[in-house]
Design an enzyme around this catalytic site. Structure first.
Site, PDB file in Angstrom:
ATOM      1  N   TRP A 108       5.564  45.822 -24.611  1.00 25.24           N
ATOM      2  CA  TRP A 108       5.913  44.816 -24.643  1.00 25.24           C
ATOM      3  C   TRP A 108       5.368  43.140 -25.801  1.00 25.24           C
ATOM      4  O   TRP A 108       5.967  42.610 -26.682  1.00 25.24           O
ATOM      5  CB  TRP A 108       6.610  42.764 -23.600  1.00 25.24           C
ATOM      6  N   ASP A 176       4.720  35.041 -23.231  1.00 22.34           N
ATOM      7  CA  ASP A 176       5.565  35.405 -21.895  1.00 22.34           C
ATOM      8  C   ASP A 176       5.403  35.798 -21.041  1.00 22.34           C
ATOM      9  O   ASP A 176       4.444  36.711 -20.931  1.00 22.34           O
ATOM     10  CB  ASP A 176       6.002  37.139 -22.969  1.00 22.34           C
ATOM     11  N   LYS A 200      13.560  39.381 -14.000  1.00 22.77           N
ATOM     12  CA  LYS A 200      12.960  40.416 -12.625  1.00 22.77           C
ATOM     13  C   LYS A 200      11.874  38.954 -11.753  1.00 22.77           C
ATOM     14  O   LYS A 200      12.874  39.182 -10.645  1.00 22.77           O
ATOM     15  CB  LYS A 200      11.427  40.066 -13.318  1.00 22.77           C
TER      16      LYS A 200
HETATM   17  C1  LIG Z   1      10.985  43.205 -19.093  1.00 22.93           C
HETATM   18  C2  LIG Z   1      10.581  42.544 -20.127  1.00 22.93           C
HETATM   19  C3  LIG Z   1      10.904  42.303 -21.071  1.00 22.93           C
HETATM   20  C4  LIG Z   1      11.539  42.397 -22.018  1.00 22.93           C
HETATM   21  O1  LIG Z   1      13.107  41.650 -21.899  1.00 22.93           O
HETATM   22  P1  LIG Z   1      14.460  42.108 -22.731  1.00 22.93           P
HETATM   23  O2  LIG Z   1      15.730  40.970 -21.511  1.00 22.93           O
HETATM   24  O3  LIG Z   1      14.858  43.737 -22.236  1.00 22.93           O
HETATM   25  O4  LIG Z   1      14.324  42.485 -24.254  1.00 22.93           O
HETATM   26  C5  LIG Z   1      10.023  41.540 -22.568  1.00 22.93           C
HETATM   27  N1  LIG Z   1       8.897  40.966 -21.722  1.00 22.93           N
HETATM   28  C6  LIG Z   1       8.190  41.680 -20.924  1.00 22.93           C
HETATM   29  C7  LIG Z   1       6.852  40.865 -20.282  1.00 22.93           C
HETATM   30  C8  LIG Z   1       9.333  41.879 -20.240  1.00 22.93           C
HETATM   31  O5  LIG Z   1       8.456  42.604 -18.704  1.00 22.93           O
END
Ligand SMILES: *Cc1c(COP(=O)(O)O)cnc(C)c1O
Length: 363
Positions: A108, A176, A200
């Site tokens: 990511w 993030d 999540k």
């Molecule tokens: C799940 C996740 C994403 C992806 O998000 P999408 O909504 O599928 O684009 C981005 N960053 C992290 C750290 C994640 O765990």
């Protein structure tokens, strides 16, 4: 109302969309039938209604409270998931000719850097890509003060690593926090902006929470279409377009649940859950942890591999027999990934550990 009266709920270790507390599912189900005396389903509730404004305001207040932040920070709810934030961050804060720093600690993190390269120069300040991201890279000792910002991922969902502490920088720090938001006590005030997808720890897929310090908004120089401009989204209070009303309501339910548990309790449980599972893996002949450095291991996502394809299949089928789902590793790592988000209980992890022990004893 009882969810799936006949069918027993699975023990859900999926990485996202992930497990939600049964209480939240019950409340969400009720709201689909009728929401708070409105005579409407939450699915029928107008995004410009007083009731929805109250949902938004309560969400904002809870996020600030849970993060220990004041009104210097704006809280908004956007669509397009994590990847949209990989795009919006550079669109808003990276100008042509300028550079931004990215810490490459996983897929990511790398994707965020890739997206930023469409808008300006990306400087990779540290990376653990060449070792399959099985540990965190070294956080840079010095950071060029001319960078527009530094972006990093607090928890690397696919590999199971988490930053415990990062040193401050003079440039804005952007995080993030998709897979570990509200999972532990944390100093959120060091960030100029942080974001987390809802699927999540904060609800259903289709919403992303973005928290931005006001001075960061004032620093935006780029001209952008309103949907992609943080200033316009803040100004319109998350209803610039038709909001994901239901998804934001589920996030509110999760935020209330998170507050009722308390971050201290959540953190303590998360540490116990991960310790229990890592202990079983460490003692096992059949499985081995993916992350080599114990201090880098994430309590949110525990990744491990099997010594043989037979052992891998045995664990998958024994889990399936015991109503345990969502343990298959991400396709880029293989093996297993067990996600232990806030809604996963200690008892559920104990059941997985029992299954691992049973396999061990088979010999
Ligand atoms: C799940 C996740 C994403 C992806 O998000 P999408 O909504 O599928 O684009 C981005 N960053 C992290 C750290 C994640 O765990």
């Amino acid at each position: 109302m009882k969810i799936r009266k006949k069918m027993k709920r699975q023990i859900n270790f999926n990485a996202g969309p992930a497990a939600l507390p049964e209480q939240v599912l019950q409340q969400a189900a009720q709201a689909v039938i009728e929401y708070a005396g409105t005579g409407l389903s939450i699915l029928e509730l107008p995004h410009r209604s007083r009731e929805f404004k109250e949902i938004i305001e309560e969400c904002k207040a809870l996020v600030r409270e849970l993060c220990g932040l004041d009104n210097d920070y704006e809280v908004i709810w956007l669509q397009g998931g994590g990847r949209m934030q990989f795009s919006m961050v550079p669109m808003n804060f990276l100008s042509p000719g300028a550079s931004a720093g990215y810490i490459d600690s996983g897929k990511w993190a790398a994707d965020a850097a890739k997206y930023a390269a469409f808008y300006g120069t990306v400087s990779i300040l540290a990376s653990s890509k060449d070792i399959g991201y099985n540990r965190l890279p070294q956080w840079p000792t010095t950071i060029d003060p001319s960078l527009s910002y530094v972006h990093f991922t607090t928890n690397n969902t696919i590999y199971g690593t988490q930053w415990q502490s990062v040193s401050g920088t003079s440039v804005p720090l952007i995080a993030d926090m998709s897979s570990d938001i509200f999972s532990r006590r944390h100093d959120y005030s060091k960030y100029s902006l942080f974001y987390a997808v809802a699927q999540k720890n904060i609800g259903a897929a289709g919403n992303t929470m973005v928290v931005i310090r006001k001075d960061m908004l004032a620093s935006i120089k780029n001209t952008l279409p309103p949907m992609l401009d943080y200033r316009a989204q803040v100004k319109e209070n998350s209803i610039l377009n038709t909001s994901n009303v239901f998804g934001i309501y589920v996030s509110l339910l999760m935020l209330r649940w998170t507050k009722s548990q308390g971050i201290d309790t959540i953190e303590r449980n998360n540490i116990s859950k991960a310790a229990m599972l890592y202990d079983a893996i460490n003692k096992s002949r059949l499985f081995k942890a993916y992350v080599t450095e114990p201090a880098h291991r994430s309590p949110m996502n525990v990744c491990f591999t099997a010594i043989s394809p037979e052992a891998e299949n045995d664990l998958l089928s024994l889990c399936a027999k015991n109503g345990i789902t969502g343990i298959k590793g991400h396709r880029s790592v293989g093996g297993f990934r067990v996600s232990l988000y806030n809604a996963v209980t200690i008892k559920e992890v104990e059941q997985l550990v029992e299954v691992i022990k049973e396999l061990e004893e088979r010999g």
